[in-house]
Design a protein around this motif. Structure first.
Motif, PDB file in Angstrom:
ATOM      1  N   ASP A 171      -1.498  14.415  -3.549  1.00 33.99           N
ATOM      2  CA  ASP A 171      -1.606  13.123  -4.234  1.00 33.99           C
ATOM      3  C   ASP A 171      -0.643  12.980  -5.409  1.00 33.99           C
ATOM      4  O   ASP A 171      -0.940  12.289  -6.381  1.00 33.99           O
ATOM      5  CB  ASP A 171      -3.046  12.901  -4.717  1.00 33.99           C
ATOM      6  CG  ASP A 171      -3.618  11.580  -4.235  1.00 33.99           C
ATOM      7  OD1 ASP A 171      -3.091  11.028  -3.254  1.00 33.99           O
ATOM      8  OD2 ASP A 171      -4.582  11.099  -4.847  1.00 33.99           O
ATOM      9  N   THR A 172       0.505  13.651  -5.330  1.00 38.06           N
ATOM     10  CA  THR A 172       1.447  13.603  -6.449  1.00 38.06           C
ATOM     11  C   THR A 172       2.696  12.771  -6.156  1.00 38.06           C
ATOM     12  O   THR A 172       3.293  12.241  -7.083  1.00 38.06           O
ATOM     13  CB  THR A 172       1.893  15.012  -6.855  1.00 38.06           C
ATOM     14  OG1 THR A 172       2.429  15.669  -5.705  1.00 38.06           O
ATOM     15  CG2 THR A 172       0.737  15.816  -7.427  1.00 38.06           C
ATOM     16  N   HIS A 173       3.108  12.689  -4.907  1.00 38.63           N
ATOM     17  CA  HIS A 173       4.334  11.953  -4.569  1.00 38.63           C
ATOM     18  C   HIS A 173       4.077  11.012  -3.400  1.00 38.63           C
ATOM     19  O   HIS A 173       3.363  11.356  -2.452  1.00 38.63           O
ATOM     20  CB  HIS A 173       5.468  12.899  -4.185  1.00 38.63           C
ATOM     21  CG  HIS A 173       5.959  13.763  -5.305  1.00 38.63           C
ATOM     22  ND1 HIS A 173       5.735  13.507  -6.630  1.00 38.63           N
ATOM     23  CD2 HIS A 173       6.690  14.894  -5.288  1.00 38.63           C
ATOM     24  CE1 HIS A 173       6.305  14.441  -7.374  1.00 38.63           C
ATOM     25  NE2 HIS A 173       6.878  15.299  -6.574  1.00 38.63           N
ATOM     26  N   ALA A 230       0.848  -1.194   0.000  1.00 38.01           N
ATOM     27  CA  ALA A 230       0.000   0.000   0.000  1.00 38.01           C
ATOM     28  C   ALA A 230       0.883   1.244   0.000  1.00 38.01           C
ATOM     29  O   ALA A 230       2.064   1.179   0.369  1.00 38.01           O
ATOM     30  CB  ALA A 230      -0.924   0.005   1.219  1.00 38.01           C
ATOM     31  N   VAL A 231       0.321   2.360  -0.410  1.00 35.77           N
ATOM     32  CA  VAL A 231       1.070   3.611  -0.499  1.00 35.77           C
ATOM     33  C   VAL A 231       0.314   4.750   0.184  1.00 35.77           C
ATOM     34  O   VAL A 231      -0.914   4.742   0.253  1.00 35.77           O
ATOM     35  CB  VAL A 231       1.355   4.014  -1.970  1.00 35.77           C
ATOM     36  CG1 VAL A 231       2.218   2.991  -2.662  1.00 35.77           C
ATOM     37  CG2 VAL A 231       0.083   4.237  -2.738  1.00 35.77           C
ATOM     38  N   LYS A 232       1.069   5.708   0.682  1.00 40.83           N
ATOM     39  CA  LYS A 232       0.491   6.945   1.224  1.00 40.83           C
ATOM     40  C   LYS A 232       1.119   8.096   0.454  1.00 40.83           C
ATOM     41  O   LYS A 232       2.342   8.244   0.431  1.00 40.83           O
ATOM     42  CB  LYS A 232       0.770   7.080   2.716  1.00 40.83           C
ATOM     43  CG  LYS A 232       0.176   8.343   3.296  1.00 40.83           C
ATOM     44  CD  LYS A 232       0.344   8.423   4.790  1.00 40.83           C
ATOM     45  CE  LYS A 232      -0.367   9.653   5.302  1.00 40.83           C
ATOM     46  NZ  LYS A 232      -0.359   9.710   6.752  1.00 40.83           N
ATOM     47  N   TYR A 233       0.259   8.898  -0.179  1.00 43.72           N
ATOM     48  CA  TYR A 233       0.724  10.029  -0.970  1.00 43.72           C
ATOM     49  C   TYR A 233       0.728  11.314  -0.144  1.00 43.72           C
ATOM     50  O   TYR A 233       0.099  11.384   0.910  1.00 43.72           O
ATOM     51  CB  TYR A 233      -0.175  10.216  -2.201  1.00 43.72           C
ATOM     52  CG  TYR A 233       0.008   9.137  -3.231  1.00 43.72           C
ATOM     53  CD1 TYR A 233       0.963   9.270  -4.237  1.00 43.72           C
ATOM     54  CD2 TYR A 233      -0.755   7.982  -3.197  1.00 43.72           C
ATOM     55  CE1 TYR A 233       1.140   8.276  -5.188  1.00 43.72           C
ATOM     56  CE2 TYR A 233      -0.576   6.983  -4.144  1.00 43.72           C
ATOM     57  CZ  TYR A 233       0.375   7.135  -5.130  1.00 43.72           C
ATOM     58  OH  TYR A 233       0.552   6.143  -6.065  1.00 43.72           O
ATOM     59  N   ASP A 273       2.164   0.486  -9.541  1.00 43.86           N
ATOM     60  CA  ASP A 273       0.932  -0.146 -10.018  1.00 43.86           C
ATOM     61  C   ASP A 273      -0.259   0.672  -9.517  1.00 43.86           C
ATOM     62  O   ASP A 273      -0.209   1.879  -9.472  1.00 43.86           O
ATOM     63  CB  ASP A 273       0.822  -1.598  -9.550  1.00 43.86           C
ATOM     64  CG  ASP A 273       1.790  -2.529 -10.271  1.00 43.86           C
ATOM     65  OD1 ASP A 273       2.188  -2.199 -11.405  1.00 43.86           O
ATOM     66  OD2 ASP A 273       2.121  -3.575  -9.710  1.00 43.86           O
ATOM     67  N   LYS A 274      -1.277  -0.002  -9.101  1.00 45.50           N
ATOM     68  CA  LYS A 274      -2.452   0.662  -8.532  1.00 45.50           C
ATOM     69  C   LYS A 274      -2.689   0.131  -7.128  1.00 45.50           C
ATOM     70  O   LYS A 274      -3.761  -0.364  -6.806  1.00 45.50           O
ATOM     71  CB  LYS A 274      -3.664   0.415  -9.432  1.00 45.50           C
ATOM     72  CG  LYS A 274      -3.526   1.075 -10.779  1.00 45.50           C
ATOM     73  CD  LYS A 274      -4.797   0.938 -11.564  1.00 45.50           C
ATOM     74  CE  LYS A 274      -4.826   1.546 -12.916  1.00 45.50           C
ATOM     75  NZ  LYS A 274      -3.857   2.333 -13.450  1.00 45.50           N
ATOM     76  N   LEU A 275      -1.649   0.218  -6.316  1.00 44.24           N
ATOM     77  CA  LEU A 275      -1.754  -0.272  -4.936  1.00 44.24           C
ATOM     78  C   LEU A 275      -2.744   0.572  -4.153  1.00 44.24           C
ATOM     79  O   LEU A 275      -2.899   1.773  -4.412  1.00 44.24           O
ATOM     80  CB  LEU A 275      -0.391  -0.231  -4.252  1.00 44.24           C
ATOM     81  CG  LEU A 275       0.664  -1.200  -4.769  1.00 44.24           C
ATOM     82  CD1 LEU A 275       1.963  -1.007  -4.002  1.00 44.24           C
ATOM     83  CD2 LEU A 275       0.195  -2.636  -4.651  1.00 44.24           C
ATOM     84  N   PRO A 276      -3.413  -0.038  -3.164  1.00 42.65           N
ATOM     85  CA  PRO A 276      -4.339   0.735  -2.345  1.00 42.65           C
ATOM     86  C   PRO A 276      -3.619   1.815  -1.551  1.00 42.65           C
ATOM     87  O   PRO A 276      -2.433   1.679  -1.220  1.00 42.65           O
ATOM     88  CB  PRO A 276      -4.968  -0.303  -1.421  1.00 42.65           C
ATOM     89  CG  PRO A 276      -4.096  -1.498  -1.491  1.00 42.65           C
ATOM     90  CD  PRO A 276      -3.336  -1.436  -2.785  1.00 42.65           C
ATOM     91  N   LYS A 277      -4.344   2.870  -1.255  1.00 42.55           N
ATOM     92  CA  LYS A 277      -3.802   3.974  -0.451  1.00 42.55           C
ATOM     93  C   LYS A 277      -4.159   3.759   1.019  1.00 42.55           C
ATOM     94  O   LYS A 277      -5.161   3.131   1.329  1.00 42.55           O
ATOM     95  CB  LYS A 277      -4.392   5.304  -0.908  1.00 42.55           C
ATOM     96  CG  LYS A 277      -4.027   5.665  -2.336  1.00 42.55           C
ATOM     97  CD  LYS A 277      -4.713   6.945  -2.744  1.00 42.55           C
ATOM     98  CE  LYS A 277      -4.466   7.242  -4.209  1.00 42.55           C
ATOM     99  NZ  LYS A 277      -5.165   8.454  -4.640  1.00 42.55           N
ATOM    100  N   PHE A 278      -3.305   4.293   1.895  1.00 45.53           N
ATOM    101  CA  PHE A 278      -3.618   4.279   3.319  1.00 45.53           C
ATOM    102  C   PHE A 278      -3.411   5.645   3.903  1.00 45.53           C
ATOM    103  O   PHE A 278      -2.893   6.524   3.264  1.00 45.53           O
ATOM    104  CB  PHE A 278      -2.807   3.211   4.079  1.00 45.53           C
ATOM    105  CG  PHE A 278      -1.316   3.475   4.175  1.00 45.53           C
ATOM    106  CD1 PHE A 278      -0.792   4.108   5.296  1.00 45.53           C
ATOM    107  CD2 PHE A 278      -0.445   3.059   3.173  1.00 45.53           C
ATOM    108  CE1 PHE A 278       0.586   4.324   5.397  1.00 45.53           C
ATOM    109  CE2 PHE A 278       0.918   3.270   3.293  1.00 45.53           C
ATOM    110  CZ  PHE A 278       1.432   3.907   4.393  1.00 45.53           C
TER     111      PHE A 278
END
Length: 99
Positions: free
Chosen positions: A17-19, A10-13, A94-99
């Protein structure tokens, strides 16, 4: 089967929401994945520079599936983590979920 040293789930931007600021990283033990810990993007880049390997991982029906290999892509004096090798000034996992 061991996919890499670590899997990213998962990713946190940042606020725009750009980086990517942080990712959820799981140690890959070969037969199992450890529970996630949060790493800064810079920590992932540092580990990649030291030869550690990362793949994206996707949970499907309660099981993990291997995604794509993660690379460092330098663009305009900045380093981005990406699953492709496009020289685009952005992170792409990819399109990993956000947290």
């Amino acid at each position: 089967m061991k996919w890499a040293d670590y899997g990213i789930s998962a990713v946190k931007y940042n606020s725009t929401d750009t980086h990517i600021e942080k990712v959820r990283v799981h140690l890959d033990n070969g037969d199992t994945l450890e529970p996630a810990s949060e790493w800064l993007r810079t920590d992932v880049i540092s580990a990649l520079e030291k030869g550690k390997t990362f793949v994206t991982i996707i949970e499907d029906a309660g099981k993990w599936a291997k995604g794509q290999k993660v690379h460092i892509i330098p663009v305009d004096n900045a380093e981005y983590i990406r699953t492709d090798t496009n020289n685009t000034a952005s992170n792409n996992l990819d399109k990993l979920p956000k947290f």
